[in-house]
Design an enzyme around this catalytic site. Structure first.
Site, PDB file in Angstrom:
ATOM      1  N   TYR A 146       0.842  -1.206   0.000  1.00 28.22           N
ATOM      2  CA  TYR A 146       0.000   0.000   0.000  1.00 28.22           C
ATOM      3  C   TYR A 146       0.877   1.257   0.000  1.00 28.22           C
ATOM      4  O   TYR A 146       0.727   2.120  -0.870  1.00 28.22           O
ATOM      5  CB  TYR A 146      -0.888  -0.041   1.238  1.00 28.22           C
ATOM      6  CG  TYR A 146      -1.905   1.071   1.347  1.00 28.22           C
ATOM      7  CD1 TYR A 146      -3.017   1.115   0.512  1.00 28.22           C
ATOM      8  CD2 TYR A 146      -1.774   2.066   2.315  1.00 28.22           C
ATOM      9  CE1 TYR A 146      -3.960   2.121   0.635  1.00 28.22           C
ATOM     10  CE2 TYR A 146      -2.726   3.075   2.450  1.00 28.22           C
ATOM     11  CZ  TYR A 146      -3.819   3.098   1.604  1.00 28.22           C
ATOM     12  OH  TYR A 146      -4.754   4.091   1.726  1.00 28.22           O
ATOM     13  N   ASN A 191     -14.371  -0.827  13.637  1.00 27.94           N
ATOM     14  CA  ASN A 191     -14.260  -1.933  14.599  1.00 27.94           C
ATOM     15  C   ASN A 191     -14.803  -1.530  15.969  1.00 27.94           C
ATOM     16  O   ASN A 191     -15.645  -2.226  16.547  1.00 27.94           O
ATOM     17  CB  ASN A 191     -12.792  -2.345  14.773  1.00 27.94           C
ATOM     18  CG  ASN A 191     -12.394  -3.465  13.824  1.00 27.94           C
ATOM     19  OD1 ASN A 191     -13.134  -3.808  12.909  1.00 27.94           O
ATOM     20  ND2 ASN A 191     -11.224  -4.035  14.041  1.00 27.94           N
ATOM     21  N   PHE A 192     -14.330  -0.411  16.511  1.00 28.40           N
ATOM     22  CA  PHE A 192     -14.708  -0.035  17.881  1.00 28.40           C
ATOM     23  C   PHE A 192     -16.209   0.255  17.983  1.00 28.40           C
ATOM     24  O   PHE A 192     -16.874  -0.158  18.937  1.00 28.40           O
ATOM     25  CB  PHE A 192     -13.918   1.196  18.349  1.00 28.40           C
ATOM     26  CG  PHE A 192     -12.475   0.920  18.711  1.00 28.40           C
ATOM     27  CD1 PHE A 192     -11.917  -0.346  18.558  1.00 28.40           C
ATOM     28  CD2 PHE A 192     -11.660   1.939  19.216  1.00 28.40           C
ATOM     29  CE1 PHE A 192     -10.581  -0.606  18.889  1.00 28.40           C
ATOM     30  CE2 PHE A 192     -10.334   1.695  19.559  1.00 28.40           C
ATOM     31  CZ  PHE A 192      -9.789   0.430  19.392  1.00 28.40           C
TER      32      PHE A 192
END
Ligand code: NAD
Ligand code: UDP
Length: 323
Positions: A146, A191-192
């Site tokens: 990346y 995610n959180f």
């Protein structure tokens, strides 16, 4: 305003779908091109009745022949698990994809915008990061497909500019979040928030002392449009991001407080080459584009939480585990 035909690659992704929406609102014709590797057609559902929007399935690694006035190249998986899932394809997307789009820009005499990233600064030794910093990047690690792919794309942009007079706009985007992120994309905000809403454990990688600066998507898109409308002499690179800097632990605590969740914080191993700190120096964007982010983290998180809350209510039976 003159109506323009604008190509948005990666237009079905998180940022791309917001950009398509804004360009349509401004009255332009939008050609949205995506291979749907991480993007979703549902991100564009609310726009699909618009006759000025055309959606095409295409991989930017394959040359394309269309007539457009402007190109926004956003095609590339952006979350670490996504871009590491097929690193060779990630590198090809940044290198061959950007090359194909630069050839197209040259052939059409179109202006081209490239979505680069704060990752090109790697694990920075200069803090906050100004555009003049050349970075500290591992060329052979798991993030390199990346980071180095995006660095190569930056080089090609400037070579096409110098060698062929192609008009270029280069933006280095710092962590951006908001509605239409995929709940399972593996990035920290999604995610959180999803973990907190489901009452699952919140997974902090390492001790959570690493920092990031989080920009709300609406602020970022405003910066994109200002950059594209700037005079040809302003090529960038220009940082766009919110200079508010938070540890990952602070982010977890804010998400827990805003959701009222009973989730516990747990620790998982820190990924290889995870940058320890990141904050944009945005003085160039402020001076050249009159741009400042307006939406503080707490406000942006509220909107993001509301989005995922609605999504979980409708899709809960289909959601994969995030931990
Ligand atoms: P995303 O994964 O939601 O969107 C990327 C889009 O590109 C997806 O729709 C995907 O299907 C498409 N795509 C990937 N490879 C392709 C290919 N070969 N051909 C055609 N389409 C392809 O991610 P995002 O957050 O919307 O990121 C958009 C761009 O912004 C990316 O280039 C990314 O590197 C850059 N960026 C994003 C952030 C961020 O915080 N969101 C930060 C830095 C840079
Ligand atoms: N991270 C974390 N828990 C998660 C996902 C990410 O602690 O569930 C950390 C990750 O290690 C990194 C930061 O959060 O330090 C930002 O990660 P993300 O993948 O969102 O973006 P990055 O800036 O690393 O590309």
């Amino acid at each position: 305003m003159t109506r323009r035909r604008v190509l948005v690659t990666g237009g079905a992704g998180f940022l791309g779908s917001h950009l398509c929406e804004n360009l349509l609102d401004q009255g332009h014709e939008v050609l949205c091109l995506d291979n749907f590797v991480t993007g979703r057609l549902s991100n564009l559902d609310h726009l699909r009745g618009n006759p000025r929007l055309e959606i095409v399935r295409h991989d930017v690694c394959v040359p394309l022949d269309v007539q457009v006035d402007e190109i926004f190249n956003l095609a590339c998986p952006a979350s670490p698990p996504d871009y590491q899932a097929d690193p060779i394809q990630t590198m090809k997307t940044s290198v061959l994809g950007t090359l194909n789009l630069l050839e197209l820009a040259r052939a059409c005499n179109a202006k081209i915008f490239q979505a680069s990233t704060s990752e090109i600064y790697g694990d920075p030794h200069v803090h906050p990061q100004p555009e003049s910093y050349w970075g500290n990047v591992n060329p052979i690690g798991p993030r390199s497909c990346y980071d180095e792919g995006k660095r190569c794309a930056e080089t090609m942009l400037f070579d096409f500019h110098r060698q062929h007079n192609v008009e270029i706009k280069l933006v280095r985007i710092f962590n951006t979040y908001g509605p239409r992120m995929r709940p399972d994309d593996g990035r920290v905000v999604s995610n959180f928030v999803v973990q907190a809403l489901k009452g699952d454990d919140i997974t902090i990688y390492g001790q959570g002392s690493q920092t990031r600066s989080f920009c709300f998507v609406d602020d970022l898109i405003d910066g994109f449009l200002r950059l594209m409308a700037s005079p040809p002499s302003f090529t960038g690179p220009v940082n766009l991001g919110n200079p508010g800097e938070f540890t990952i632990r602070e982010l977890a605590e804010q998400v827990i407080a805003l959701t009222g969740s009973r989730s516990r914080i747990v620790h998982r191993p820190l990924p290889v080459d995870d940058p320890r700190q990141r904050r944009p120096d945005i003085s160039l964007a402020s001076r050249e584009l009159g741009w400042q982010p307006k939406i503080p983290l707490s406000e942006g998180l509220k909107q993001t939480i509301a989005y995922f809350d609605r999504l979980l209510a409708t899709e809960s039976h289909e959601l994969p585990e995030t931990a």
